[in-house]
Design an enzyme around this catalytic site. Structure first.
Site, PDB file in Angstrom:
ATOM      1  N   THR A   1       2.314   2.655  -4.825  1.00  0.00           N
ATOM      2  CA  THR A   1       3.106   3.102  -3.696  1.00  0.00           C
ATOM      3  C   THR A   1       2.165   3.439  -2.554  1.00  0.00           C
ATOM      4  OG1 THR A   1       4.692   4.042  -5.224  1.00  0.00           O
ATOM      5  CG2 THR A   1       4.813   4.776  -2.955  1.00  0.00           C
TER       6      THR A   1
ATOM      7  N   ASN B   1      11.577   8.169  12.956  1.00  0.00           N
ATOM      8  CA  ASN B   1      12.025   6.844  12.546  1.00  0.00           C
ATOM      9  C   ASN B   1      13.050   6.207  13.471  1.00  0.00           C
ATOM     10  OD1 ASN B   1      10.542   6.091  10.120  1.00  0.00           O
ATOM     11  ND2 ASN B   1      11.280   8.095   9.441  1.00  0.00           N
TER      12      ASN B   1
ATOM     13  N   GLU C   1       6.964  12.049   6.436  1.00  0.00           N
ATOM     14  CA  GLU C   1       7.446  12.071   7.817  1.00  0.00           C
ATOM     15  C   GLU C   1       8.406  13.239   8.032  1.00  0.00           C
ATOM     16  OE1 GLU C   1       6.839   7.384   8.940  1.00  0.00           O
ATOM     17  OE2 GLU C   1       8.805   8.040   8.249  1.00  0.00           O
TER      18      GLU C   1
ATOM     19  N   THR D   1      -1.098   5.392   9.578  1.00  0.00           N
ATOM     20  CA  THR D   1      -0.089   4.885  10.530  1.00  0.00           C
ATOM     21  C   THR D   1       0.648   6.088  11.131  1.00  0.00           C
ATOM     22  OG1 THR D   1       1.427   4.517   8.677  1.00  0.00           O
ATOM     23  CG2 THR D   1       0.233   2.601   9.514  1.00  0.00           C
TER      24      THR D   1
ATOM     25  N   THR E   1      10.198  -1.059  17.767  1.00  0.00           N
ATOM     26  CA  THR E   1       9.538  -2.334  17.476  1.00  0.00           C
ATOM     27  C   THR E   1       9.194  -3.040  18.774  1.00  0.00           C
ATOM     28  OG1 THR E   1      11.765  -3.229  17.256  1.00  0.00           O
ATOM     29  CG2 THR E   1      10.588  -2.693  15.248  1.00  0.00           C
TER      30      THR E   1
ATOM     31  N   LYS F   1      -2.794   6.626   2.425  1.00  0.00           N
ATOM     32  CA  LYS F   1      -1.982   6.827   3.625  1.00  0.00           C
ATOM     33  C   LYS F   1      -0.508   6.848   3.241  1.00  0.00           C
ATOM     34  CE  LYS F   1      -0.201   4.053   5.868  1.00  0.00           C
ATOM     35  NZ  LYS F   1       1.120   3.299   5.983  1.00  0.00           N
TER      36      LYS F   1
END
Lengths: 403, 403
Positions: free
Chosen positions: B191, B398, B276, B154, B403, B180
């Site tokens: 996790t 983030n 990230e 992702t 969305t 991932k």
């Protein structure tokens, strides 16, 4: 109830403040030492961090407060005197001794507090001179009060002070307060430094109960980064100079409690609004939990999630992050009963996404104030937490705050 | 033990992978659907998120795994099928049905997994077509394996895959794995997504025990942002194609376990390194705690503190943040016994700062790898957590993941 926004900490009768720059902070002429002094003997109450690693001044003040008599606070910013071992303890005790001597009061009537960098010994020569200077400069003007509010700041961008004037038995009673943020803020009893003064007279036990109640609905409701400080102290002095005495739980106490609640919640919210890098003020209400504790755990799990905080910063209604943060709070949930509102817009209803207008929701998130309401459908208990977003500025402040 | 870095998931004998871009992800031609298939009947084991809000595919796969027979995984990226109610459940079940039909296997031999945005229904027409295409493209070449590693990504910037070849009873046994990240990573059982294949034959119960052991020393040791996902799944298929069978806890099992540990810890560390916005790989060892659980709570409290993470990002030895994060983990501490090393440099010894060379320490923190060792002096239990720093890039990713 009259709200006062200047000189707040010396707004109650019989209080003085004195401040100085003594050279602890690197920025020259940035006030870094202060004293708050009651002209009359007084009672006091205080709450402290529950962090297992707590600073030397907390260790000292915890002892002193037991007698319930406090006439002064002495504090410095720029150095937390935490993780400094026995020498740190001796230094904090020395601060009390010097201040008591300068103020001509007993050493067990004085609380000490420090805030700033952890793990450095205090520059005691500078502090000794600073306490003397601050004591010599004591006064009750608005400027004295405002300077005191500035003297406790660290990464705060704004001073945080408020006072209220109440009528009790037709007499004026005043409650004043100052506080500081802006990082290392997490809810658990006292959070951050907060000094309060009032000219009511009240036994220490009752004063302690009022302070605890107020902290519960204010400082214990806020979180910025979930990192609880080593130095958190909330303390109040009540000197009776108004001529009003409260000794029992009656309607007078109720008026006083409401006034104190207003002061502490205003200060607590000011910390969140001035949170490091904060661009949003976020209220999170968790509704219909099995217990207050479960509601609180979920509210804080949401508030402390970096993914939720960055989504708020991006003004994005990424509600999946909110619901999933609720899911890992260690509380048993039934997804088919969970309902979520953001800014009063229903976005997730009993386990299913709604067909709400996401564009309208996104637009509403451009506002500085955001509300998140999560209904669990499990019981009758609620809790509320106030927090802020996580921004580039937070990273900048904290990655560049060099030791 | 031979390490294989390409085609990993199909490196064990008798496995095939097939992938496609079916249109779930916005970025065109970015693989978003994949199937891993065993040519032979096989046993399987899986671990799932402990988040109370878990995705529909987790709900389905939890049921299917109970029988312990698994021949295939079907998965999509770009949409988590979480918080999607009964329709989401039906869609996940439909993915199983379609894949089973395409692969000509029973519906109870197939696990399903999804990852991506939460709260959107799957585009089932695209997925139905995608499963058919992926099934038609199944193969065992390295490119098939590498494409499968890409299909589960992702926000990952790199594919994460490894395989090892072991000798057991003079025969070759291979274990392959893909995983991932890169956000919503917090330790608690499984996790993130991780698929594993091996050509050993093993009863499902024993395979489950091996998987649990490996997860404990790998995926349960990592945290990026403390936000536990709704979709975490770690699953393994063992098809026996190597001719090696392990049915009891003997030396053969030990060799297998070591191989599996290597694969899972390599994959878990790869997640942290590709966290990230991560610029640092940080190992946190908490030593001499009263229990493993207390050591773990402190290690995670440090790892998840935004103040610690930003200091690491700033390459600043702000060790007060580390010690104070240990202090609010809910574990009773004795500050006078606490000792801290950063990059093997003693900076805090039994409650007192040392006179270490801070410039040398700062320089050492410019390295990508940082070690933090906190000794509590309370008991005989240790724990280790791997994490990364918190950077501007994390906020960018983030806050802008819309969305």
């Amino acid at each position: 109830m009259e709200v006062i926004t200047t000189g707040c900490i010396v707004a109650p009768r019989g209080f003085q403040a004195g401040t100085t720059y003594c050279g602890i902070k690197i920025t020259k002429d940035s006030l870094d030492l202060g004293i708050i002094f009651s002209e009359y003997p007084a009672t006091g109450a205080a709450l402290f961090t529950t962090n297992q690693i707590y600073a030397a001044p907390v260790r000292i003040s915890k002892k002193i407060i037991k007698k319930g008599r406090v006439r002064a606070f002495v504090m410095n910013s720029g150095n937390a005197n935490a993780c400094t071992g026995e020498q740190g303890y001796k230094d904090a005790a020395e601060m009390v001794r010097i201040a008591a001597r300068c103020l001509k009061i007993s050493e067990d009537e004085l609380l000490v507090a420090s805030t700033g960098i952890i793990g450095r010994l205090l520059p005691m020569d500078k502090i000794a001179a600073g306490i003397q200077t601050a004591a010599n400069s004591l006064g009750s003007t608005q400027e004295h009060g405002n300077a005191m509010a500035r003297a406790i700041m660290t990464t705060d961008t704004k001073q945080k002070a408020v006072a209220v004037r109440l009528k009790i038995n037709k007499k004026n009673v005043t409650i004043g307060g100052i506080t500081k943020g802006a990082g290392m803020i997490a809810p658990n009893l006292a959070t951050t430094l907060c000094f309060l003064t009032t000219d009511v007279s009240m036994p220490a036990m009752l004063l302690n109960e009022c302070l605890r109640n107020s902290a519960e609905s204010s400082f214990n409701r806020i979180t910025i980064d979930g990192h609880m400080s080593t130095n958190d102290t909330i303390a109040i002095i009540a000197n009776g100079a108004s001529g009003v005495t409260i000794t029992e739980k009656n309607s007078d106490l109720l008026i006083f409690q409401q006034g104190l609640d207003y002061v502490t919640s205003t200060l607590a919210k000011a910390i969140v609004m001035d949170g490091e890098g904060a661009t949003k003020f976020v209220q999170i209400d968790v509704i219909s939990a099995r217990s207050r504790n479960e509601a609180a755990r979920i509210a804080r799990s949401i508030a402390d999630s970096p993914l939720v905080k960055t989504a708020l910063n991006g003004e994005d209604p990424n509600w999946g992050r909110i619901v999933s943060a609720a899911g890992y709070a260690g509380v048993e949930l039934d997804e088919s009963k969970v309902t979520l509102f953001i800014n009063n817009i229903l976005i997730f209803a009993k386990g299913m996404p709604t067909q709400c207008d996401l564009n309208a929701l996104s637009r509403s998130m451009k506002d500085r104030n955001i509300t998140i309401r999560l209904e669990l459908g499990l019981g009758n208990y609620n809790d509320t937490v106030w927090t802020c977003d996580l921004s580039h500025e937070y990273v900048t402040i904290n990655a560049e705050y060099h030791t």
